[in-house]
Design an enzyme around this catalytic site. Structure first.
Site, PDB file in Angstrom:
ATOM      1  N   SER A 269       0.842  -1.201   0.000  1.00  0.00           N
ATOM      2  CA  SER A 269       0.000   0.000   0.000  1.00  0.00           C
ATOM      3  C   SER A 269       0.873   1.245   0.000  1.00  0.00           C
ATOM      4  O   SER A 269       2.078   1.169   0.238  1.00  0.00           O
ATOM      5  CB  SER A 269      -0.893   0.007   1.238  1.00  0.00           C
ATOM      6  OG  SER A 269      -0.104   0.319   2.374  1.00  0.00           O
ATOM      7  N   LYS A 270       0.226   2.377  -0.220  1.00  0.00           N
ATOM      8  CA  LYS A 270       1.006   3.617  -0.216  1.00  0.00           C
ATOM      9  C   LYS A 270       1.572   3.900   1.171  1.00  0.00           C
ATOM     10  O   LYS A 270       2.617   4.507   1.311  1.00  0.00           O
ATOM     11  CB  LYS A 270       0.192   4.789  -0.749  1.00  0.00           C
ATOM     12  CG  LYS A 270      -0.978   5.220   0.106  1.00  0.00           C
ATOM     13  CD  LYS A 270      -1.607   6.467  -0.507  1.00  0.00           C
ATOM     14  CE  LYS A 270      -2.793   6.936   0.318  1.00  0.00           C
ATOM     15  NZ  LYS A 270      -3.422   8.111  -0.240  1.00  0.00           N
ATOM     16  N   ARG A 271       0.872   3.398   2.185  1.00  0.00           N
ATOM     17  CA  ARG A 271       1.362   3.577   3.558  1.00  0.00           C
ATOM     18  C   ARG A 271       2.713   2.874   3.746  1.00  0.00           C
ATOM     19  O   ARG A 271       3.557   3.336   4.489  1.00  0.00           O
ATOM     20  CB  ARG A 271       0.400   2.991   4.584  1.00  0.00           C
ATOM     21  CG  ARG A 271      -1.003   3.491   4.453  1.00  0.00           C
ATOM     22  CD  ARG A 271      -1.334   4.567   5.486  1.00  0.00           C
ATOM     23  NE  ARG A 271      -2.538   5.233   5.065  1.00  0.00           N
ATOM     24  CZ  ARG A 271      -2.589   6.435   4.519  1.00  0.00           C
ATOM     25  NH1 ARG A 271      -1.495   7.138   4.377  1.00  0.00           N
ATOM     26  NH2 ARG A 271      -3.728   6.957   4.110  1.00  0.00           N
TER      27      ARG A 271
END
Ligand code: GLU
Length: 515
Positions: A269-271
């Site tokens: 994910s972008k996280r």
């Protein structure tokens, strides 16, 4: 259609402008591009922007710029339209509405007027009956507010009133829906597991499912190569092809494996990028809502070819040992049948390794063109190119050039004091001073002479390597690590080295006196 279909290959990359293009999306674009190029086909970029609630300003531009940076130029797109446009779904509304009407007329779709509360009540009722994941389907549709349960007059009145007017697919009961996925093999859905998906929303726009199928048909798409997350929707899609009578030209499906977190657990994910400090987007993206900047591969100093080579191998491999592939080689070697079924673990070290290989293989001239704005302003291009050439085997990203080349453009502003104290012996100060002076008599261009000057002096005075070299290096470069010292001296020139050694000596003497 089958993979041997004789129609000219037309593939599409169909992102929704709901945010920056994730690296998984870039891989989807790349595989589509490779397939199109290999088959002399057409690579289309279609912007799927029918979900107004998720539309993000700037996302479409970001997608175009990313593809441009990577060199994945679409043959047909919003900026280079072909004969199948428009290439933005929001500009194709009328087309979708006409097809929705067709489905209603043929009994494959129906109007539904249920409010959010109606839907919630239905879910609560079903849950109370022990249904774990209630859905709007054949088992409940006759209890709901729709054109199947209301009279024609009531239906007309509700359409005219225009509140909550949606259209849903009418999924048949007890049908097995099968298709062959080029990566996963035979995939079968039981129609009883599928819900009556909304295909036209209350805002008059179609949902992804309807628009996607209508466009793939109209744009004569032959192969749908997309992420695994769409596999579960494909049952609905096949039913839509059937309902329209387009089964014969249904594209081949190939659902790509997920890109997983570095741990291998769960989707990247972008996280994760923010958390582990690596990019998951091709270019920088400022998330206005979150007030957070997500860094891009470009800004982190990656070369586009390296990113593509790295991504090509995230889910595919050629079945040989070869890891470095030029674009032409990728186009030739790529095959859908060699795409893996299981998820591909994202590994930033591998990305850096690829980048390093591409940097090593680049010419100093090309690297100079890319770096000249940031590197060695005011210096002769030849000098800067020699610096680049020297650092090439030592860097992993373009950013490293800047960091590691600083001392070539200015004398160290500070030193590694701890190491300096450890390495410095008062007894060696005179030796260093003498070496500096001796160097002034050496021809800077003659690297052998520099080497002999320093090592000869050390031999004569029986000085160990550890007594002199670390100090020379710290005084000249600021740290104990760096490229070959003799080459460094050659490039800096003996006068500059003389100055730095003397400055260094004064510094360390002060340091000791004040200690
Ligand atoms: N709009 C979808 C997406 O954002 C496209 C999926 C597909 O390729 O069918 O990924």
């Amino acid at each position: 259609m089958s993979i041997e279909d004789k129609r000219p290959v037309r593939v599409r990359f169909a992102p929704s402008p709901t945010g920056p293009l994730h690296i998984g999306g870039v891989r989807t674009a790349l595989y589509n591009y490779l397939y199109a190029r290999q088959k002399d086909g057409i690579f289309i970029l279609r912007i799927e922007d029918t979900d107004q609630t998720r539309y993000v300003n700037g996302a479409e531009d970001y997608i175009l710029q990313s593809l441009e940076w990577l060199g994945l130029q679409p043959d047909e797109s919003v900026s280079t339209p072909g004969d199948f446009g428009p290439y933005r779904q929001s500009e194709r509304k009328d087309l979708y509405r006409a097809y929705v009407q067709k489905l209603i007329a043929s009994g494959h779709a129906y109007y539904a007027f249920d409010s959010t509360q109606d839907l919630e009540a239905m879910r609560a009722r079903e849950m109370a009956k022990g249904q774990h994941s209630p859905k709007y389907d054949a088992s409940v549709r006759m209890t709901m507010k729709n054109s199947l349960t209301l009279s024609q007059a009531e239906t007309k009145a509700l359409i005219a009133a225009g509140n909550n007017v949606t259209v849903r697919m009418k999924i048949p009961r007890d049908v097995q829906i099968s298709f062959t996925d080029e990566i996963r093999g035979r995939v079968t859905f039981d129609s009883n597991e599928l819900d009556d998906k909304v295909i036209l929303k209350a805002d008059g726009l179609p949902t992804y499912h309807l628009a996607n199928i209508v466009d793939d048909y109209h744009m004569q798409i032959t192969h749908v190569i997309r992420g695994e997350e769409w596999l579960s929707s494909t049952g609905h899609h096949v039913l839509l092809y059937r309902a329209f009578g387009w089964e014969k030209v249904m594209p081949v499906f190939a659902h790509l494996p997920l890109i997983l977190k570095p741990s291998g657990k769960g989707k990247l994910s972008k996280r994760d990028g923010a958390k582990f400090g690596f990019p998951v987007f091709p270019l920088n993206w400022m998330d206005e809502k979150e007030g957070q900047l997500y860094t891009g591969f470009r800004e982190q100093g990656f070369l586009p070819q390296a990113v593509l080579n790295f991504l090509a191998f995230l889910g595919w491999n050629p079945g040989t040992e070869q890891e470095i592939f030029s674009m032409d080689e990728l186009i030739e070697a790529f095959s859908i049948s060699q795409i893996n079924k299981s998820g591909a673990q994202f590994n930033i070290d591998k990305a850096r390794w690829y980048n390093q290989q591409y940097i090593i293989a680049s010419s100093p001239d090309d690297l100079y063109e890319m770096l000249k704005e940031d590197l060695g302003q005011g210096y002769e291009p030849d000098y800067v190119k020699r610096v680049i050439h020297m650092l090439q085997p030592r860097v992993e990203t373009m950013m490293d050039f800047k960091e590691q080349s600083m001392f070539f453009f200015q004398a160290p502003a500070k030193y590694d004091d701890k190491t300096l104290k450890k390495k410095y012996k008062v007894a060696n100060a005179d030796h260093i001073r003498q070496i500096a002076t001796n160097l002034l008599d050496v021809d800077t261009q003659d690297i052998e002479a520099i080497d002999t000057c320093i090592k000869g002096y050390m031999a004569t005075h029986e000085l160990g390597f550890g007594a002199i070299f670390p100090l020379l290096r710290i005084f000249i470069t600021g740290s104990t690590r760096g490229p070959d010292l003799m080459e460094t001296i050659q490039l800096l020139g003996v006068q500059e080295v003389y100055d730095r050694l003397n400055t260094g000596l004064s510094y360390v003497q002060n340091l000791n006196e004040n200690a």
